[in-house]
Design a protein around this motif. Sequence first.
Motif, mmCIF file in Angstrom:
data_model
loop_
_atom_site.group_PDB
_atom_site.id
_atom_site.type_symbol
_atom_site.label_atom_id
_atom_site.label_comp_id
_atom_site.label_asym_id
_atom_site.label_seq_id
_atom_site.Cartn_x
_atom_site.Cartn_y
_atom_site.Cartn_z
ATOM 1 N N GLY A 106 0.816 -1.210 0.000
ATOM 2 C CA GLY A 106 0.000 0.000 0.000
ATOM 3 C C GLY A 106 0.852 1.263 0.000
ATOM 4 O O GLY A 106 2.067 1.242 -0.158
ATOM 5 N N ARG A 107 0.177 2.416 0.161
ATOM 6 C CA ARG A 107 0.858 3.710 0.098
ATOM 7 C C ARG A 107 1.629 4.004 1.388
ATOM 8 O O ARG A 107 1.346 3.438 2.443
ATOM 9 N N THR A 108 2.585 4.935 1.274
ATOM 10 C CA THR A 108 3.400 5.344 2.426
ATOM 11 C C THR A 108 2.854 6.665 2.966
ATOM 12 O O THR A 108 3.188 7.740 2.460
ATOM 13 N N LEU A 109 1.990 6.590 3.960
ATOM 14 C CA LEU A 109 1.389 7.797 4.555
ATOM 15 C C LEU A 109 1.988 8.001 5.952
ATOM 16 O O LEU A 109 1.352 7.746 6.983
ATOM 17 N N ALA B 133 0.303 8.426 9.832
ATOM 18 C CA ALA B 133 0.681 7.464 10.876
ATOM 19 C C ALA B 133 1.173 8.180 12.137
ATOM 20 O O ALA B 133 0.834 7.794 13.262
ATOM 21 N N LEU B 134 1.969 9.218 11.963
ATOM 22 C CA LEU B 134 2.468 9.970 13.125
ATOM 23 C C LEU B 134 1.318 10.597 13.909
ATOM 24 O O LEU B 134 1.296 10.566 15.144
ATOM 25 N N GLN B 135 0.347 11.185 13.185
ATOM 26 C CA GLN B 135 -0.777 11.813 13.868
ATOM 27 C C GLN B 135 -1.610 10.770 14.621
ATOM 28 O O GLN B 135 -2.053 11.022 15.753
ATOM 29 N N TYR B 136 -1.796 9.612 14.027
ATOM 30 C CA TYR B 136 -2.571 8.554 14.680
ATOM 31 C C TYR B 136 -1.871 8.085 15.956
ATOM 32 O O TYR B 136 -2.511 7.911 17.007
ATOM 33 N N VAL C 288 4.645 15.495 6.145
ATOM 34 C CA VAL C 288 5.053 15.036 7.482
ATOM 35 C C VAL C 288 5.296 16.191 8.445
ATOM 36 O O VAL C 288 5.314 15.994 9.660
ATOM 37 N N ALA C 289 5.482 17.418 7.924
ATOM 38 C CA ALA C 289 5.891 18.537 8.788
ATOM 39 C C ALA C 289 4.840 18.851 9.842
ATOM 40 O O ALA C 289 5.152 18.947 11.041
ATOM 41 N N GLU C 290 3.583 19.017 9.408
ATOM 42 C CA GLU C 290 2.529 19.382 10.355
ATOM 43 C C GLU C 290 2.271 18.247 11.352
ATOM 44 O O GLU C 290 2.069 18.480 12.551
ATOM 45 N N ALA C 291 2.289 16.994 10.850
ATOM 46 C CA ALA C 291 2.054 15.846 11.735
ATOM 47 C C ALA C 291 3.180 15.712 12.757
ATOM 48 O O ALA C 291 2.932 15.399 13.936
ATOM 49 N N VAL D 155 11.133 15.263 10.178
ATOM 50 C CA VAL D 155 10.232 14.632 11.145
ATOM 51 C C VAL D 155 10.704 14.874 12.577
ATOM 52 O O VAL D 155 9.935 15.293 13.444
ATOM 53 N N THR D 156 11.988 14.614 12.842
ATOM 54 C CA THR D 156 12.489 14.727 14.225
ATOM 55 C C THR D 156 12.744 16.165 14.631
ATOM 56 O O THR D 156 12.702 16.494 15.820
ATOM 57 N N GLY D 157 13.040 17.045 13.646
ATOM 58 C CA GLY D 157 13.355 18.427 13.975
ATOM 59 C C GLY D 157 14.757 18.615 14.504
ATOM 60 O O GLY D 157 15.132 19.708 14.908
ATOM 61 N N ASN D 158 15.554 17.555 14.509
ATOM 62 C CA ASN D 158 16.902 17.627 15.076
ATOM 63 C C ASN D 158 17.762 16.551 14.426
ATOM 64 O O ASN D 158 17.483 15.363 14.571
ATOM 65 N N PRO D 159 18.820 16.926 13.702
ATOM 66 C CA PRO D 159 19.679 15.909 13.075
ATOM 67 C C PRO D 159 20.258 14.919 14.077
ATOM 68 O O PRO D 159 20.573 13.782 13.713
#
Length: 665
Positions: A294-297, A301-304, A339-342, A368-372
């Motif tokens: 299936g698709r890569t959402l 997934a992060l919001q869920y 992914v930014a908003e989630a 996603v993490t906001g930090n390298p």
Amino acid sequence: RGGSTETGRALKYILHKGFPGGRNSSVPEVLIIITDGKSQGGTAMPAMQVKERHITIFAVGIKFPRWEELHLLASEPPERHLLFAGDADDAANGLFSTLSDPVCTATSPGCKVESHPCERRTLETVKEWAGNYVCWKGSKQPNAVQASLCPFIRWKRVLVKHPSRCFRTVCPDPCDSQPCQNGGTCVPEGLDRYHCLCLLGYGGDVHCAAKLSLECSVDVLFLMDSSSGVSLEGFLRFKAFLKRFLQAVVGQDSPMSMGVAQYNDDVRIPIELGQHKDTFSLMKNIDALNFSGGRTLTGRALQYIAQHGFRSTPVFADVQDDLPRVVVLLTDSKSQDSVAEAARYTKDQNLFLIGVGSSFMRAELTEVTGNPQQTIVYSDPQDLFNRIPELQRKICSVGSPEGCQAQSLDLAFAVDTSSGVGLENFLRLRRFVRSSCLHFVINRDVTQIALVIYGSKAHTVFALDTHTSNSAVLQAINQVPFLGDSGSAGSALLHVYSDVMTVQKGARPGVNKVVVLLTNGGGMQDAAAPAQQLRHNGILVFVVAIGDTQRDTLLRVAGSPNYLVHISSYEDLQYYQGLIIKRICEEAKSPVNLCKPNPCMNQGVCILGPGSYRCECHGWEGPHCEIKVLRGDSLRSPVLPPHSHVQWSPRGLQHFSRALQHSKR
């Protein structure tokens, strides 16, 4: 309670009632008076009568006390019994120092009571002549007045300083033996005990000895990509990685609670958090996970997971709510939704994100993490399994501010307060500087912090040697104003070079120096040359730029990509704090050139020796060429022979630097 200050009546009460619950006369009696020294009644006679009863009186001044009255209240010698509550730690040490001898037992072995010059400050109201003005006076003639010039006096409040001496107890540090291994930081506890703050992954031993075990208390949910983009082979690789992680890190008595979710178009949580208490059961359930396609959402997934992954249900009854909650994202395919908003929503739920993926996923995982520093990338399938110790360290570092607790450092923040930043974003910058300071131990011997704000011109809010405690620095940061004019980063860096990072302004020779420039990227055209001048003098320039600006311009100022952090928005600045603090602390641990910046004043030449330096002076003398040599027959200070030198070790030069700063005050 309010009302008037009747210190004399309070002393008479003590004379009449004694010490409530006091023991027999063999026990020394100590009276501590905390006051501004502005009693409405007389205090001299009651204070004398209290002392005649062999009661030791300490007078602790608050706000801007009247020191003359406190001198009358305090026992002899007054310099040992006068304290100032404005610096609570210093006042407590002074109280301990005086009580140690002769009231209480002698100081602890190895400790000694030392005296040093200090200042007592107060505000006094004085008369000031403001000039002569026309006034009207009576006349000898009836029904007439006479114009005349009359002096006009006004009252003015003046800060008055009284030189004094203070006595403080100095003890050997239990950390002198460097008991903490693997880069751990030793933190003293009293006079003879300590504990170690360990680097990531070394927290399982009291001395930070190496031990690969997840002995940190966290709730961890692995979010595993099961879409077509990752392929069946990639999905099986992630399953094998999870099983190897469990075998290597999670023991039978591990305090970690673990769950696993997988996603494609949809999200499932087949292994809920805390559902399995033993490694064997977890391994068996991981084996049973099936590939979905299936698709890569990833965003969905992060919001869920943020909404449902750590929910409180009966199955989680024994999971502590106050434990750090970590989501480890395992993915090898680009997300087909945003992914930014989630990711921002997930962080707002106090969830910590760690991203794991192949090297081409680096940019998206960092978004996603906001930090390298919270991103783990691998180059090939085998390299993924080599990252297990790194993942373990990152999981256990969550919620633990690192900082460089025991490293000597002179740190200056230069903050853009131009109109391009705006008031709302300026307040975010101010909060960032404030929270960053919490990662450091601020005093004369460890970290000194200065703050510069700039628009078209730069202003020093406080210098390196202004504040000697974290609380004082935090309070000063809260008062920083917003300027709101045009911005010139070049003038700010030049100001730091000439007016902040100097021995005269509190910079310590032999200590690493860092400038953190916080900017919106405007006014950077003139900043490259001052930045290079700072680097040439051994001062690191670390650039944190927020918003859209030319990266080439920023790189010329930072000098290296390692010292540049480019952030898309002010809201995301907080997520980069760990990275910025880590880079600063790495610099604090690097070798230092004692002659950079030049500690010699008045064009003196600094010459390096083995573990020390000396200043070669011309027309000046003193360890740092600070005393002018007067020629001719007039009185002058003794002149050293030509090219005479004083050689300093790092420890000795720091002591001299502090003494020099003290003399300037």
